[in-house]
Motif scaffolding. Structure first.
Motif, PDB file in Angstrom:
ATOM      1  N   ALA A 224       0.598  -1.659  -0.187  1.00 60.45           N
ATOM      2  CA  ALA A 224       0.257  -0.214  -0.031  1.00 60.45           C
ATOM      3  C   ALA A 224       0.716   1.238   0.205  1.00 60.45           C
ATOM      4  O   ALA A 224       0.801   2.286  -0.308  1.00 60.45           O
ATOM      5  CB  ALA A 224      -1.090   0.169   1.476  1.00 60.45           C
ATOM      6  N   ILE A 225       2.103   1.546   0.865  1.00 65.58           N
ATOM      7  CA  ILE A 225       2.490   2.326   0.802  1.00 65.58           C
ATOM      8  C   ILE A 225       4.323   1.993   0.029  1.00 65.58           C
ATOM      9  O   ILE A 225       4.779   1.159   0.792  1.00 65.58           O
ATOM     10  CB  ILE A 225       2.974   2.440   2.447  1.00 65.58           C
ATOM     11  CG1 ILE A 225       2.373   2.624   3.571  1.00 65.58           C
ATOM     12  CG2 ILE A 225       4.133   3.709   2.388  1.00 65.58           C
ATOM     13  CD1 ILE A 225       1.952   2.441   4.328  1.00 65.58           C
ATOM     14  N   GLU A 226       3.731   3.549  -0.934  1.00 62.99           N
ATOM     15  CA  GLU A 226       4.811   3.312  -2.466  1.00 62.99           C
ATOM     16  C   GLU A 226       6.833   3.813  -1.596  1.00 62.99           C
ATOM     17  O   GLU A 226       6.118   5.050  -1.095  1.00 62.99           O
ATOM     18  CB  GLU A 226       4.953   4.093  -3.190  1.00 62.99           C
ATOM     19  CG  GLU A 226       5.939   4.089  -4.628  1.00 62.99           C
ATOM     20  CD  GLU A 226       5.779   4.660  -5.446  1.00 62.99           C
ATOM     21  OE1 GLU A 226       5.208   3.925  -7.118  1.00 62.99           O
ATOM     22  OE2 GLU A 226       4.579   5.562  -5.200  1.00 62.99           O
ATOM     23  N   ALA A 227       7.102   3.452  -1.333  1.00 62.90           N
ATOM     24  CA  ALA A 227       8.502   3.725  -0.437  1.00 62.90           C
ATOM     25  C   ALA A 227       9.463   3.858  -1.283  1.00 62.90           C
ATOM     26  O   ALA A 227      10.228   5.131  -1.506  1.00 62.90           O
ATOM     27  CB  ALA A 227       9.506   2.882   0.465  1.00 62.90           C
ATOM     28  N   VAL A 228       9.530   3.693  -3.082  1.00 58.70           N
ATOM     29  CA  VAL A 228      10.854   4.045  -3.926  1.00 58.70           C
ATOM     30  C   VAL A 228       9.815   4.003  -5.228  1.00 58.70           C
ATOM     31  O   VAL A 228       9.484   2.834  -5.173  1.00 58.70           O
ATOM     32  CB  VAL A 228      12.004   2.727  -4.113  1.00 58.70           C
ATOM     33  CG1 VAL A 228      12.368   3.049  -4.807  1.00 58.70           C
ATOM     34  CG2 VAL A 228      12.697   2.829  -2.444  1.00 58.70           C
TER      35      VAL A 228
ATOM     36  N   GLY B 215       7.654  -5.317   3.019  1.00 59.57           N
ATOM     37  CA  GLY B 215       7.872  -5.165   2.191  1.00 59.57           C
ATOM     38  C   GLY B 215       8.392  -5.857   0.864  1.00 59.57           C
ATOM     39  O   GLY B 215       8.552  -6.574   0.894  1.00 59.57           O
ATOM     40  N   GLU B 216       7.920  -4.918  -0.696  1.00 58.45           N
ATOM     41  CA  GLU B 216       8.028  -5.939  -1.798  1.00 58.45           C
ATOM     42  C   GLU B 216       8.617  -5.003  -2.364  1.00 58.45           C
ATOM     43  O   GLU B 216       8.071  -4.271  -3.286  1.00 58.45           O
ATOM     44  CB  GLU B 216       7.149  -6.517  -1.803  1.00 58.45           C
ATOM     45  CG  GLU B 216       7.402  -7.394  -2.987  1.00 58.45           C
ATOM     46  CD  GLU B 216       5.609  -8.525  -3.216  1.00 58.45           C
ATOM     47  OE1 GLU B 216       5.379  -9.202  -4.016  1.00 58.45           O
ATOM     48  OE2 GLU B 216       4.718  -8.195  -2.019  1.00 58.45           O
ATOM     49  N   ILE B 217       9.484  -5.141  -3.452  1.00 60.49           N
ATOM     50  CA  ILE B 217       9.476  -5.244  -4.891  1.00 60.49           C
ATOM     51  C   ILE B 217       8.523  -5.366  -5.942  1.00 60.49           C
ATOM     52  O   ILE B 217       8.559  -6.665  -6.057  1.00 60.49           O
ATOM     53  CB  ILE B 217      10.723  -5.928  -5.082  1.00 60.49           C
ATOM     54  CG1 ILE B 217      11.811  -5.331  -4.498  1.00 60.49           C
ATOM     55  CG2 ILE B 217      11.069  -5.097  -6.750  1.00 60.49           C
ATOM     56  CD1 ILE B 217      13.849  -5.748  -5.343  1.00 60.49           C
ATOM     57  N   MET B 218       7.685  -4.695  -6.271  1.00 61.86           N
ATOM     58  CA  MET B 218       6.538  -4.609  -7.222  1.00 61.86           C
ATOM     59  C   MET B 218       6.752  -4.949  -8.785  1.00 61.86           C
ATOM     60  O   MET B 218       5.819  -5.384  -9.255  1.00 61.86           O
ATOM     61  CB  MET B 218       5.732  -4.108  -6.714  1.00 61.86           C
ATOM     62  CG  MET B 218       4.987  -3.200  -4.984  1.00 61.86           C
ATOM     63  SD  MET B 218       4.712  -5.134  -4.743  1.00 61.86           S
ATOM     64  CE  MET B 218       3.195  -5.625  -5.565  1.00 61.86           C
ATOM     65  N   SER B 219       7.666  -3.972  -8.890  1.00 63.16           N
ATOM     66  CA  SER B 219       8.128  -4.001 -10.342  1.00 63.16           C
ATOM     67  C   SER B 219       9.389  -3.444 -10.600  1.00 63.16           C
ATOM     68  O   SER B 219      10.455  -3.070  -9.598  1.00 63.16           O
ATOM     69  CB  SER B 219       7.472  -2.897 -11.583  1.00 63.16           C
ATOM     70  OG  SER B 219       7.399  -1.579 -10.902  1.00 63.16           O
ATOM     71  N   GLY B 220      10.744  -3.658 -11.677  1.00 66.17           N
ATOM     72  CA  GLY B 220      11.341  -3.299 -12.193  1.00 66.17           C
ATOM     73  C   GLY B 220      12.619  -4.489 -11.487  1.00 66.17           C
ATOM     74  O   GLY B 220      11.939  -5.704 -11.571  1.00 66.17           O
ATOM     75  N   SER B 221      13.411  -4.480 -12.092  1.00 69.70           N
ATOM     76  CA  SER B 221      14.923  -5.404 -12.030  1.00 69.70           C
ATOM     77  C   SER B 221      15.771  -4.923 -10.873  1.00 69.70           C
ATOM     78  O   SER B 221      16.131  -3.396 -10.586  1.00 69.70           O
ATOM     79  CB  SER B 221      15.276  -5.916 -12.542  1.00 69.70           C
ATOM     80  OG  SER B 221      16.305  -5.004 -13.818  1.00 69.70           O
ATOM     81  N   VAL B 222      16.403  -5.854 -10.280  1.00 69.33           N
ATOM     82  CA  VAL B 222      17.894  -6.060  -9.760  1.00 69.33           C
ATOM     83  C   VAL B 222      18.971  -6.834 -10.404  1.00 69.33           C
ATOM     84  O   VAL B 222      18.276  -7.936 -10.340  1.00 69.33           O
ATOM     85  CB  VAL B 222      17.641  -6.017  -8.083  1.00 69.33           C
ATOM     86  CG1 VAL B 222      19.087  -5.652  -7.664  1.00 69.33           C
ATOM     87  CG2 VAL B 222      16.277  -4.448  -7.990  1.00 69.33           C
ATOM     88  N   ALA B 223      19.756  -6.531 -10.789  1.00 67.32           N
ATOM     89  CA  ALA B 223      21.037  -7.394 -11.405  1.00 67.32           C
ATOM     90  C   ALA B 223      22.268  -7.159 -11.351  1.00 67.32           C
ATOM     91  O   ALA B 223      22.897  -6.502 -10.812  1.00 67.32           O
ATOM     92  CB  ALA B 223      21.094  -7.447 -12.927  1.00 67.32           C
ATOM     93  N   LEU B 224      22.392  -7.863 -10.720  1.00 67.94           N
ATOM     94  CA  LEU B 224      24.518  -8.145 -10.467  1.00 67.94           C
ATOM     95  C   LEU B 224      24.925  -8.824 -11.267  1.00 67.94           C
ATOM     96  O   LEU B 224      25.101 -10.153 -12.230  1.00 67.94           O
ATOM     97  CB  LEU B 224      24.851  -9.067  -9.251  1.00 67.94           C
ATOM     98  CG  LEU B 224      25.764  -8.975  -8.992  1.00 67.94           C
ATOM     99  CD1 LEU B 224      27.313  -7.997  -8.282  1.00 67.94           C
ATOM    100  CD2 LEU B 224      26.188 -10.154  -7.178  1.00 67.94           C
ATOM    101  N   ASP B 225      25.685  -8.220 -12.140  1.00 67.48           N
ATOM    102  CA  ASP B 225      26.963  -8.794 -13.289  1.00 67.48           C
ATOM    103  C   ASP B 225      25.676  -9.575 -14.520  1.00 67.48           C
ATOM    104  O   ASP B 225      26.867 -10.700 -14.438  1.00 67.48           O
ATOM    105  CB  ASP B 225      27.574  -9.920 -13.153  1.00 67.48           C
ATOM    106  CG  ASP B 225      28.724  -9.764 -11.310  1.00 67.48           C
ATOM    107  OD1 ASP B 225      29.265  -8.134 -12.110  1.00 67.48           O
ATOM    108  OD2 ASP B 225      29.234  -9.840 -10.584  1.00 67.48           O
TER     109      ASP B 225
END
Length: 277
Positions: free
Chosen positions: A29-33, A72-82
């Motif tokens: 519910a609460i958008e932090a990022v 908390g939860e990543i709802m969209s987008g991506s995090v990538a390492l190498d």
């Protein structure tokens, strides 16, 4: 799947760490990022600047995979390492990939000694590797060596921060994430810690993502910076570019026209930030 994306901000090679259009919600519910994209090239020190509550720590937690602890939860987008996605991995798996976070507030095992805290950081390494890493930490922070047999909860704030960073280094990180390492510490202690971080980055090549409210301090050691406000990246650039930006000078460095302003002037300054127009 491997994502090979060249970032135009750092030409020549894909970044070690990359966030693309990341949105984080708490309690769904609460958008932090919102729509955050940033890149961390290998071997560099990158600063993430912003005021309290801007979303800096949330970004680090999203990278480390520990958002679930606060619903908390990543709802969209991506995090990538190498180039490889790490969103959704367990925190332990992310640590084993070389991403180590030093949390705000240090979070030491208060009942253990300083050295026992260090050993916990190197628990997955062989005894020989752990011993070598501990010697490196003691070389970097001689004060920790002096206090190694003292209970961590009775150390000073600066000593605890040194132990917290040392514990992270025991895991042999390829990417070290520091959350407000200067918070609540005396200026002389802060100088000691940041000298050690800079030395670590320059001599050992450890990549650093530095979260700080103290913009002047961060811009002194980083090569590139991002500014986040209300959960969004509003500005990024080399530290030289950021230092010359009028809004950065006014709202983050307390300066106007190259001259330092009083805190009263900064507090009552009413000009709207251009990036919010």
């Amino acid at each position: 799947m491997i994502l090979i994306i060249l970032d135009t901000r750092f030409p020549g090679a894909p970044p070690m760490l990359e966030l693309r259009n990341v949105q984080v919600l708490y309690d769904r519910a609460i958008e932090a990022v919102r729509d955050v994209s940033l890149a961390v090239p290998e071997g560099q020190m990158i600063a993430l600047l912003g005021s309290n509550g801007a979303g800096k720590s949330t970004i680090l937690k999203a990278i480390s995979g520990v958002l679930y602890q606060e619903n908390g939860e990543i709802m969209s987008g991506s995090v990538a390492l190498d180039g490889k996605p790490i969103s959704g991995l367990q925190p332990g798996d992310i640590v084993r990939k070389g991403i180590i976070q030093v949390p705000e507030g240090r979070a030491l095992f208060a009942q253990l000694t300083a050295e026992e805290n260090l050993l916990m950081g190197g628990i997955t390494r062989s005894r020989a590797d752990s011993r070598a890493a501990m010697d490196m930490v003691y070389d970097l922070f001689p004060r920790v060596k002096e206090r190694r047999h003292q209970t961590a909860g009775y150390l000073s704030g600066g000593e605890q921060q040194m132990v917290a960073i040392g514990r992270a280094l025991m895991a042999n990180p390829s990417l070290l994430m520091l959350d407000e390492p200067s918070l609540g510490l005396a200026p002389q202690v802060v100088d000691t810690i940041f000298d050690a971080i800079l030395n670590l980055n320059q001599s050992s090549g450890v990549t650093v993502l530095l979260v700080e409210q103290n913009a002047q301090l961060a811009l002194d050691v980083a090569s590139y910076g991002y500014i986040i406000e209300n959960g969004r990246i509003v500005l990024d650039g080399t530290v030289e570019t950021l230092r010359k930006n009028d809004d950065v000078q006014e709202f983050y460095l307390g300066m106007s026209g190259g001259e330092r302003k009083s805190m009263r002037d900064v507090k009552h300054y009413k000009r709207r930030k251009r990036w919010l127009s």
